[in-house]
Design a protein around this motif. Sequence first.
Motif, PDB file in Angstrom:
ATOM      1  N   GLY A 128      65.398  50.632  80.118  1.00 32.94           N
ATOM      2  CA  GLY A 128      66.158  51.354  79.859  1.00 32.94           C
ATOM      3  C   GLY A 128      66.072  52.608  81.221  1.00 32.94           C
ATOM      4  O   GLY A 128      66.652  53.179  82.383  1.00 32.94           O
ATOM      5  N   ASN A 129      64.798  53.158  80.448  1.00 31.21           N
ATOM      6  CA  ASN A 129      64.318  54.703  80.837  1.00 31.21           C
ATOM      7  C   ASN A 129      63.064  54.621  82.101  1.00 31.21           C
ATOM      8  O   ASN A 129      62.761  55.382  82.718  1.00 31.21           O
ATOM      9  CB  ASN A 129      64.442  55.195  80.040  1.00 31.21           C
ATOM     10  CG  ASN A 129      64.148  56.801  79.937  1.00 31.21           C
ATOM     11  OD1 ASN A 129      64.571  57.166  80.541  1.00 31.21           O
ATOM     12  ND2 ASN A 129      63.621  57.638  79.179  1.00 31.21           N
ATOM     13  N   PHE A 130      62.800  53.095  82.238  1.00 25.27           N
ATOM     14  CA  PHE A 130      62.172  52.967  83.624  1.00 25.27           C
ATOM     15  C   PHE A 130      60.149  53.532  83.336  1.00 25.27           C
ATOM     16  O   PHE A 130      59.264  53.533  83.389  1.00 25.27           O
ATOM     17  CB  PHE A 130      62.080  53.773  84.843  1.00 25.27           C
ATOM     18  CG  PHE A 130      61.410  53.091  86.589  1.00 25.27           C
ATOM     19  CD1 PHE A 130      62.188  51.814  86.919  1.00 25.27           C
ATOM     20  CD2 PHE A 130      60.770  53.949  86.852  1.00 25.27           C
ATOM     21  CE1 PHE A 130      61.780  51.605  87.915  1.00 25.27           C
ATOM     22  CE2 PHE A 130      59.960  52.870  87.523  1.00 25.27           C
ATOM     23  CZ  PHE A 130      60.675  51.347  87.772  1.00 25.27           C
ATOM     24  N   GLY A 131      59.931  54.048  81.749  1.00 23.85           N
ATOM     25  CA  GLY A 131      58.965  54.671  81.039  1.00 23.85           C
ATOM     26  C   GLY A 131      57.525  52.767  81.293  1.00 23.85           C
ATOM     27  O   GLY A 131      56.665  53.180  82.167  1.00 23.85           O
ATOM     28  N   ASP A 132      58.233  52.471  80.495  1.00 23.61           N
ATOM     29  CA  ASP A 132      57.324  50.876  80.194  1.00 23.61           C
ATOM     30  C   ASP A 132      57.019  50.067  81.724  1.00 23.61           C
ATOM     31  O   ASP A 132      55.322  49.571  81.953  1.00 23.61           O
ATOM     32  CB  ASP A 132      58.052  50.212  78.878  1.00 23.61           C
ATOM     33  CG  ASP A 132      56.273  49.462  78.358  1.00 23.61           C
ATOM     34  OD1 ASP A 132      55.349  49.653  78.321  1.00 23.61           O
ATOM     35  OD2 ASP A 132      57.765  48.432  77.691  1.00 23.61           O
ATOM     36  N   ILE A 133      57.749  49.721  82.396  1.00 25.22           N
ATOM     37  CA  ILE A 133      57.419  49.273  83.464  1.00 25.22           C
ATOM     38  C   ILE A 133      56.334  50.241  84.367  1.00 25.22           C
ATOM     39  O   ILE A 133      56.149  49.502  85.100  1.00 25.22           O
ATOM     40  CB  ILE A 133      59.192  48.502  84.264  1.00 25.22           C
ATOM     41  CG1 ILE A 133      58.521  47.054  84.639  1.00 25.22           C
ATOM     42  CG2 ILE A 133      59.840  49.517  84.957  1.00 25.22           C
ATOM     43  CD1 ILE A 133      58.963  46.787  85.126  1.00 25.22           C
ATOM     44  N   PHE A 134      57.097  51.525  84.518  1.00 25.33           N
ATOM     45  CA  PHE A 134      56.091  52.201  85.385  1.00 25.33           C
ATOM     46  C   PHE A 134      55.151  52.366  85.012  1.00 25.33           C
ATOM     47  O   PHE A 134      53.958  52.465  85.462  1.00 25.33           O
ATOM     48  CB  PHE A 134      57.153  53.772  85.348  1.00 25.33           C
ATOM     49  CG  PHE A 134      56.153  54.532  86.159  1.00 25.33           C
ATOM     50  CD1 PHE A 134      55.965  54.909  87.259  1.00 25.33           C
ATOM     51  CD2 PHE A 134      54.788  55.847  86.095  1.00 25.33           C
ATOM     52  CE1 PHE A 134      54.909  55.338  88.373  1.00 25.33           C
ATOM     53  CE2 PHE A 134      53.859  56.733  86.620  1.00 25.33           C
ATOM     54  CZ  PHE A 134      54.481  56.181  87.810  1.00 25.33           C
ATOM     55  N   ALA A 135      54.246  52.415  83.709  1.00 22.96           N
ATOM     56  CA  ALA A 135      52.944  51.951  83.277  1.00 22.96           C
ATOM     57  C   ALA A 135      52.524  50.734  84.152  1.00 22.96           C
ATOM     58  O   ALA A 135      51.149  50.323  84.307  1.00 22.96           O
ATOM     59  CB  ALA A 135      53.078  51.961  81.989  1.00 22.96           C
ATOM     60  N   GLY A 136      53.186  49.623  84.220  1.00 23.95           N
ATOM     61  CA  GLY A 136      53.283  48.369  85.243  1.00 23.95           C
ATOM     62  C   GLY A 136      52.509  48.923  85.883  1.00 23.95           C
ATOM     63  O   GLY A 136      51.551  48.312  86.542  1.00 23.95           O
ATOM     64  N   PHE A 137      53.095  49.971  86.524  1.00 29.29           N
ATOM     65  CA  PHE A 137      53.092  49.831  87.729  1.00 29.29           C
ATOM     66  C   PHE A 137      51.859  50.871  88.193  1.00 29.29           C
ATOM     67  O   PHE A 137      51.131  50.412  89.287  1.00 29.29           O
ATOM     68  CB  PHE A 137      54.679  50.732  88.805  1.00 29.29           C
ATOM     69  CG  PHE A 137      54.101  51.749  89.712  1.00 29.29           C
ATOM     70  CD1 PHE A 137      54.156  50.353  91.513  1.00 29.29           C
ATOM     71  CD2 PHE A 137      53.993  52.702  90.264  1.00 29.29           C
ATOM     72  CE1 PHE A 137      54.479  51.853  92.393  1.00 29.29           C
ATOM     73  CE2 PHE A 137      53.990  53.458  91.507  1.00 29.29           C
ATOM     74  CZ  PHE A 137      54.033  52.102  92.846  1.00 29.29           C
ATOM     75  N   VAL A 138      51.287  51.680  87.111  1.00 25.01           N
ATOM     76  CA  VAL A 138      49.871  52.000  86.843  1.00 25.01           C
ATOM     77  C   VAL A 138      48.794  51.221  87.343  1.00 25.01           C
ATOM     78  O   VAL A 138      48.146  51.651  87.999  1.00 25.01           O
ATOM     79  CB  VAL A 138      50.325  53.006  86.187  1.00 25.01           C
ATOM     80  CG1 VAL A 138      48.633  53.799  85.822  1.00 25.01           C
ATOM     81  CG2 VAL A 138      51.087  54.346  87.209  1.00 25.01           C
ATOM     82  N   ALA A 139      49.434  50.150  86.379  1.00 20.54           N
ATOM     83  CA  ALA A 139      48.234  49.599  86.115  1.00 20.54           C
ATOM     84  C   ALA A 139      47.706  48.239  87.378  1.00 20.54           C
ATOM     85  O   ALA A 139      46.972  47.878  87.811  1.00 20.54           O
ATOM     86  CB  ALA A 139      48.697  48.488  85.051  1.00 20.54           C
ATOM     87  N   LYS A 140      48.779  48.541  88.460  1.00 22.45           N
ATOM     88  CA  LYS A 140      49.201  47.338  89.320  1.00 22.45           C
ATOM     89  C   LYS A 140      48.243  48.512  90.170  1.00 22.45           C
ATOM     90  O   LYS A 140      47.240  47.614  91.060  1.00 22.45           O
ATOM     91  CB  LYS A 140      50.236  47.101  89.645  1.00 22.45           C
ATOM     92  CG  LYS A 140      49.968  46.200  90.917  1.00 22.45           C
ATOM     93  CD  LYS A 140      51.897  45.533  90.927  1.00 22.45           C
ATOM     94  CE  LYS A 140      51.414  44.162  92.727  1.00 22.45           C
ATOM     95  NZ  LYS A 140      53.441  43.562  92.796  1.00 22.45           N
ATOM     96  N   ARG A 141      48.571  49.390  90.533  1.00 23.52           N
ATOM     97  CA  ARG A 141      48.206  50.164  91.844  1.00 23.52           C
ATOM     98  C   ARG A 141      46.729  50.987  91.073  1.00 23.52           C
ATOM     99  O   ARG A 141      46.379  50.530  92.237  1.00 23.52           O
ATOM    100  CB  ARG A 141      48.938  52.041  91.927  1.00 23.52           C
ATOM    101  CG  ARG A 141      49.191  52.539  93.167  1.00 23.52           C
ATOM    102  CD  ARG A 141      50.336  54.114  92.645  1.00 23.52           C
ATOM    103  NE  ARG A 141      49.786  54.139  94.047  1.00 23.52           N
ATOM    104  CZ  ARG A 141      50.568  54.136  95.073  1.00 23.52           C
ATOM    105  NH1 ARG A 141      50.882  53.719  94.787  1.00 23.52           N
ATOM    106  NH2 ARG A 141      49.942  55.364  96.078  1.00 23.52           N
ATOM    107  N   MET A 142      46.246  50.825  89.928  1.00 21.86           N
ATOM    108  CA  MET A 142      44.698  51.087  89.824  1.00 21.86           C
ATOM    109  C   MET A 142      44.170  49.923  90.114  1.00 21.86           C
ATOM    110  O   MET A 142      42.515  49.571  90.504  1.00 21.86           O
ATOM    111  CB  MET A 142      43.878  51.171  88.239  1.00 21.86           C
ATOM    112  CG  MET A 142      45.175  52.545  87.584  1.00 21.86           C
ATOM    113  SD  MET A 142      44.682  52.586  85.664  1.00 21.86           S
ATOM    114  CE  MET A 142      42.890  52.859  85.673  1.00 21.86           C
TER     115      MET A 142
END
Length: 460
Positions: A254-268
């Motif tokens: 709901g707050n985009f925090g958990d999925i943003f962590a996945g975005f960071v992992a993918k960007r890494m």
Amino acid sequence: MKYISTRGNIQPVGFKEAVMMGLATDGGLLLPERIPAIDAATLSSWRQLPYRELAFRIISLFADDIPANDLKRLIDSSYDSFDHKEITPVVKENGVYIAELFHGPTLAFKDVALQFLGNLFEYLLKESGQKMNIVGATSGDTGSAAIYGVRGKENINIFILHPHGKTSPIQARQMTTVLDANVHNIAVKGTFDDCQNIVKELFNDLTFKEKYALGAVNSINWARVLAQVVYYFYAWFRVSDEVDSPITFSVPTGNFGDIFAGFVAKRMGLPIDKLLLATNENNILTRFINEGDYSIGSVVQTVSPSMDIQVASNFERYLYYLFDENPARVRDIFTRFAATGRMDFTDEEMRTVRREFASRSVNEQETLDTIAAFHQETGYLLDPHTAVGVKAALACVTDGTAVCLATAHPAKFGEAVEKATGTAPPFPACLAGIEQLPTRCEIMEANRTAIEKFIAEKAR
């Protein structure tokens, strides 16, 4: 590693200062100046690492101003309270992989980050000789995880705002039965968004923030997101050991925090195929991804209350990257959003979004039906938030493998699970007798002035 604001108006700061700052002083969110790239050889070398060691390898890339031995000790001790040796084990049920993130002391994925953040705060305050007053808003799980992360710790007070009567009964009791002198619960007569807005206003009042040394535990604090990046790597390694197909993560959010962590992992460099953003009927993020419509609606109360959110605070971090790391564009869109309650995007920007994300909104009946069907077919109980992610995965992932993040233990939402299956989920030992424990909580109007006065009276 230095940290900058999404809005571009602060001087770069180190990791330690970023943790203590929480929300950037210009009203933006903090991000690393660059996200480290992980090559294939490094990924291969990390594959068999136990969770604690993997966490150290990843977090140390972003926290280079803490001595390695100290950082390793902080990380190792953060997971001593987890009841599974793998910390975030992955199980396979009915063709779906489930990353169980609920093995911490409050049975929710927030423990993965907040046990670490509590230890980190204590370490940094001891180093500086300062005191801190943590102020946070919760839709249910962040509050209890934050409280358990800092209860009884020296030099820290914590004030948690939650929407009165809009969390599950167990979520409320996990917060309000903690009677340590440094813990203060505030039940706000309103929604989570009301709580979050008040917290942001307090942090944006720099005079108040500095006078009372406010610290942040919401996912506006970069350290929260950073700790969550780890379990994407860990789950991807476990699943890719078994399958040779594209891997999509389905994330109830709901707050985009958990999925943003996945975005960071993918960007890494983690080879994630897609990030599937699963929402309940509070579907502003699904409307954004599928229709380009990011406009505020009314909050609907559901059986997955931790997702009953309209304004996703971590969305700003993603927008910074969507706008090619242009802080002026971020400032402009949030100025317009404050005035109109909506954001507008170009066709090219939406094409970029859809290359990274897919999304599915899951309604109340679908959530309950998924809990019931999954239990009947496998014997496995899903909490309603995880059920939202599982339903989205079953509906959307037709090519490749789905990994669903299980964000909470079903016992935290026993009423919904019993409604779906006809059977109450078994209570873990850590919840035994919680209904009979005494509670302490202030019930207050959604009024910043009154809450600010309460914090000032109780602050260290």
